[in-house]
Motif scaffolding. Structure first.
Motif: not given
Lengths: 278, 311
Positions: B84-99, B101-107, B178-182
């Motif tokens: 369970d924890r691994l699953g959420w950690t992967v979602v968390w990591t992929v979600g945070c990094v991709s968001l 990266f894309l935000t930073a790339l656009a900006l 959201a906070v981690n992306v910020w």
């Protein structure tokens, strides 16, 4: 004829500025709101209005009625030691791997990269035991050693990138003039790498100033806490002192922001030197 | 040449270099090497708060824990909690990094052009970086406050219901991301901006002469030009996010329940929050986390190599 890039259509211009203004608001609002809240009376902490009754009570309370100054002092000692030692060792290491080809260099580069990967969780328990047996728990020195292992590997990579951009001819000239390798490094190359030193200094400072996990685990007892641990005592399951929290947070953020303002000119150059040429 | 003579000669030529790297090797060896070896050992025992060596007043109590082989690893890997924890950690990591990266790339692309107010925007956008992360996280906790936080007050002003930002499992997950992306955008933005500035402007001018549109220029000049920088920052940010302790620990303590608990905060909880402290289980979790990260790094490096990167 093709439009030159400086003549943007006005609608594109509006869109551009709109997007950037929106992003800037998102970036700036939380710290700004923190600042605003810190000047409100305790009971108004959660009002949506801007400051209606301006007060410095939160600051007075934090500075005189809590152990904040002790925590601040602890943090300053830890951070100053970490930054000075960290920048110096990162610079010598970076210089050695940039200029010399020596046995053990490749494994060292790998070691520096791999230590980036070590999660807090792997090391924290054994490190806790190690520091306990050395009598370094609740001692600033224990935290300094720990932070060096976080900051130095990354900084050494960045410094290598910087030294790589400084022509080797400068070293050779120094050698011809009779300087030792260390003399060349210290008197000729280091002054040229000043932007790199600024960036690594900034990175080390920020790492140490903002670290939470080790600081919470290794420093216990009100008089030994650093700022990261101290701030947690204002807002936890037992108390909700948002007034003190905001004032303390502002005081903690100011030195970091000042160091940042000082280093930010060099950040772009530093990061690209470190990340593209690493 | 005998071995000692060879060592002496190597020392003669390389001692400057070795002396310069010695402090780093020493500190890493002592502070990472020894704990790592000990961590591996602890993960093979049943050590916990009750049976490790300790002193109570004048009494010294010797350790009574035992070597248990791979039992801890078996326990972790067969336990649903880990997956369970691994699953959420992967979602968390992929979600945070991709968001991030894309935000930073656009900006970064928006910022990398001549316009009025450029310096102002740049300073505003990297401001989150200038503030210690734990200070920002506490600030966000205040903004997210369900009854009184400004976010819900603003929603109420717009006639919307309050959102249980940190008290509902799904919302809490979105909130921590959201906070981690910020927090993460400024670093990426600065790195990508540096990358953009290193792409020669003539390339764009030539492409424009040839009639390439904005998208084509982005696709065929910007993207390849940024590949080296993005490769490194994505890997770094993946590792950092995977191990991101303060955001989750300070924002939700892993809650509500254990909805936002990632592997690292869970391992920390085992040895420093829960009672009795379970040192062996925590060490085992640590080792498993390290193994997962090593796999990620190796796989990533291989993927880069396939694209012809030298890294």
């Amino acid at each position: 004829m093709a439009r030159t890039r400086s003549e943007r259509h006005w609608s594109a211009s509006v869109g551009l500025h709109l997007a950037l203004v929106l992003a800037s608001v998102v970036a700036v609002f939380p710290p700004l709101w923190l600042l605003v809240t810190s000047f409100k009376p305790k009971n108004d902490a959660f009002t949506t209005s801007l400051v209606t009754h301006f007060t410095l009570d939160n600051y007075t309370h934090v500075l005189t009625g809590t152990s904040f100054l002790t925590w601040f002092g602890n943090s300053v000692v830890v951070v100053a030691l970490t930054t000075v030692i960290g920048v110096f060792t990162a610079a010598t290491t970076g210089y050695a791997v940039s200029r010399f080809r020596f046995p053990g260099m490749r494994p060292l580069l790998w070691l520096l990269l791999i230590t980036q990967m070590f999660p807090v969780a792997v090391l924290i328990v054994p490190l806790y035991n190690l520091l306990a047996s050395l009598g370094l728990l609740n001692q600033p020195l224990g935290l300094v050693l720990t932070y060096l292992t976080i900051a130095v590997p990354f900084c050494a990579w960045m410094m290598k990138g910087f030294f790589d951009t400084i022509p080797v001819e400068i070293d050779e000239a120094g050698r011809v003039d009779g300087l030792t390798p260390f003399g060349t490094f210290w008197r000729l190359v280091l002054p040229l790498a000043r932007p790199g030193l600024a960036v690594t200094g900034f990175y080390t400072f920020v790492t140490a100033w903002a670290e939470v996990a080790y600081a919470s685990a290794f420093m216990t007892g009100e008089e030994n806490l650093t700022l990261a641990g101290g701030l947690q005592t204002f807002v936890n399951q037992y108390s909700n002192d948002w007034g003190s929290m905001t004032a303390a947070a502002v005081i903690i953020a100011v030195p970091a922001a000042l160091v940042f303002a000082f280093a930010q000119r060099h950040l772009v150059a530093g990061l690209t030197a470190g990340t593209t040429k690493g | 040449m005998t071995l000692t003579a060879r060592i002496r000669r190597a020392f003669g030529t390389h001692w400057y270099a070795w002396t310069m790297v010695a402090p780093v090797v020493l500190v890493i060896g002592v502070i990472i090497g020894i704990p790592l070896v000990r961590g591996v050992y602890l993960s093979l025992t049943d050590a916990n708060e009750a049976n490790v060596e300790r002193s109570i007043g004048m009494n010294h109590i010797p350790a009574t824990y035992h070597f248990t082989g791979l039992d801890n690893y078996r326990a972790v890997l067969t336990d649903g909690v880990f997956w369970d924890r691994l699953g959420w950690t992967v979602v968390w990591t992929v979600g945070c990094v991709s968001l991030t990266f894309l935000t930073a790339l656009a900006l970064a692309n928006l910022l990398n052009r001549r316009m009025r107010g450029r310096t102002f925007y740049r300073l505003a956008l990297i401001l989150p970086w200038a503030i210690p992360a734990f200070v920002s996280v506490f600030t966000w906790r205040m903004l997210y406050n369900e009854k009184n936080g400004i976010l819900n007050k603003l929603l109420a002003g717009g006639g919307l219901d309050a959102v249980p930002w940190l008290n509902d499992p799904t919302w809490a997950k979105l909130s921590v991301i959201a906070v981690n992306v910020w927090l993460g955008v400024p670093f990426m933005l600065v790195a990508l901006l540096g990358g953009l500035q290193s792409i020669p402007g003539e390339l764009y001018e030539a492409a424009e002469m040839d009639g390439a549109g904005a998208w084509q220029r982005f696709r065929h000049i910007t993207v390849p030009g940024l590949r080296a920088v993005s490769g490194t920052v994505i890997l770094l940010s993946t590792i950092w996010t995977f191990n991101m302790f303060p955001v989750i620990f300070l924002l939700t303590r892993g809650g509500p329940g254990d909805a936002t608990e990632i592997l690292v905060t869970y391992a920390y909880r085992l040895s420093f929050v829960d009672s009795p402290r379970n040192f062996s289980a925590s060490a085992t979790w640590g080792m498993v986390i390290l193994a997962v990260l090593a796999l990620v790094a190796v796989g990533y490096r291989r993927a880069l190599r396939k694209q012809g990167e030298v890294w």
